[in-house]
Design an enzyme around this catalytic site. Sequence first.
Site, mmCIF file in Angstrom:
data_model
loop_
_atom_site.group_PDB
_atom_site.id
_atom_site.type_symbol
_atom_site.label_atom_id
_atom_site.label_comp_id
_atom_site.label_asym_id
_atom_site.label_seq_id
_atom_site.Cartn_x
_atom_site.Cartn_y
_atom_site.Cartn_z
ATOM 1 N N ILE A 112 -10.119 9.093 -1.733
ATOM 2 C CA ILE A 112 -10.468 8.472 -0.461
ATOM 3 C C ILE A 112 -10.094 9.429 0.665
ATOM 4 O O ILE A 112 -9.039 10.059 0.639
ATOM 5 C CB ILE A 112 -9.719 7.128 -0.264
ATOM 6 C CG1 ILE A 112 -9.996 6.169 -1.438
ATOM 7 C CG2 ILE A 112 -10.118 6.486 1.060
ATOM 8 C CD1 ILE A 112 -11.414 5.685 -1.563
ATOM 9 N N LYS A 130 1.590 4.407 -11.197
ATOM 10 C CA LYS A 130 0.393 3.626 -10.892
ATOM 11 C C LYS A 130 0.005 2.705 -12.049
ATOM 12 O O LYS A 130 -0.455 1.582 -11.820
ATOM 13 C CB LYS A 130 -0.759 4.566 -10.525
ATOM 14 C CG LYS A 130 -0.534 5.328 -9.224
ATOM 15 C CD LYS A 130 -0.337 4.389 -8.038
ATOM 16 C CE LYS A 130 -0.287 5.118 -6.720
ATOM 17 N NZ LYS A 130 -0.169 4.193 -5.569
ATOM 18 N N THR A 181 -8.369 10.423 3.442
ATOM 19 C CA THR A 181 -7.165 10.053 4.178
ATOM 20 C C THR A 181 -6.390 11.327 4.522
ATOM 21 O O THR A 181 -6.657 12.392 3.954
ATOM 22 C CB THR A 181 -6.256 9.136 3.337
ATOM 23 O OG1 THR A 181 -5.797 9.870 2.188
ATOM 24 C CG2 THR A 181 -6.984 7.872 2.894
ATOM 25 N N TYR A 208 3.245 10.326 -11.512
ATOM 26 C CA TYR A 208 2.385 9.532 -10.626
ATOM 27 C C TYR A 208 1.556 8.545 -11.433
ATOM 28 O O TYR A 208 1.450 7.363 -11.081
ATOM 29 C CB TYR A 208 1.494 10.476 -9.826
ATOM 30 C CG TYR A 208 0.568 9.806 -8.845
ATOM 31 C CD1 TYR A 208 1.033 9.371 -7.613
ATOM 32 C CD2 TYR A 208 -0.791 9.638 -9.139
ATOM 33 C CE1 TYR A 208 0.180 8.771 -6.692
ATOM 34 C CE2 TYR A 208 -1.647 9.040 -8.232
ATOM 35 C CZ TYR A 208 -1.159 8.601 -7.010
ATOM 36 O OH TYR A 208 -2.000 8.012 -6.111
ATOM 37 N N ASN A 236 0.796 -1.225 0.000
ATOM 38 C CA ASN A 236 0.000 0.000 0.000
ATOM 39 C C ASN A 236 0.830 1.277 0.000
ATOM 40 O O ASN A 236 0.350 2.332 -0.425
ATOM 41 C CB ASN A 236 -0.908 -0.038 1.244
ATOM 42 C CG ASN A 236 -1.469 1.301 1.610
ATOM 43 O OD1 ASN A 236 -2.370 1.819 0.939
ATOM 44 N ND2 ASN A 236 -0.951 1.899 2.682
#
Length: 252
Positions: free
Chosen positions: A192, A163, A194, A159, A93
């Site tokens: 999300i 990914k 976070t 990025y 993760n």
Amino acid sequence: MNLDYQLDGRVVIVTGGGSGMGRDASLALARAGARVVIGNRNAAAGLAVVEEIIAAGGQAAFRATDVANAADCEALVALAMQRFGRVDGAFNNAGLQRAFNDVHETPVEDFSEVIDINLKGVLYMMKYEIAAMLQSGGGAIVNNASIFGLKAMPHTAYYVAAKHGIVGATRAAALDYATRGIRINAVCPGPIKTPSFDRVTGGDEHMYDDGVPMRRIGRPEEVSAALLWLLSEQSSYVTGTSISVDGGMSAE
């Protein structure tokens, strides 16, 4: 609805387990009966999650880990083997994102850091996890990619590249081990809630609502639900796939 994922006694490694999706995943795995081995760069945050698991009656261990360092990855897997004798699952993760920039304005160090942590870190972890799983009789790995492992986003080519690389590596490795008892899949979360999301948005939970068909951001536990299924025998015929947990973004 409480599902029995039959993870009792299984040993699961979680990188980036000190905050965000990794923290929620570590706690969810412990509640499902797994013994959790957490790697995290911030030792205080990682140890706090271990203490929370142990206080609730679970089993957990921690090692300060920078997944950009192959030796750290090897040592984290070695800790799982030494402490619990096996490795049955993993949630790779750990990751990060730097500033939004066009390619020609992106600092070279951002390229290196994000590729080293997000992509090479997953490859390093898989290398050592798979070796341990072959000794343990098999297992399941879930790599945390992103919705941007399936589609593009402006101003973050470095990025998006990392990914997409995770998704590709997941598929290829799944083929390598499909007949050797190891399943490898990815989750591709959309926005999300976070701490890292809050840093980008300044705490505005609705900044990206218009870009999500469901018109809201996701919660870490919604990613953990997919993770638990992918690590359990309930997904025993699933490998090499990427599951979007993104409120419909990948459907557009």
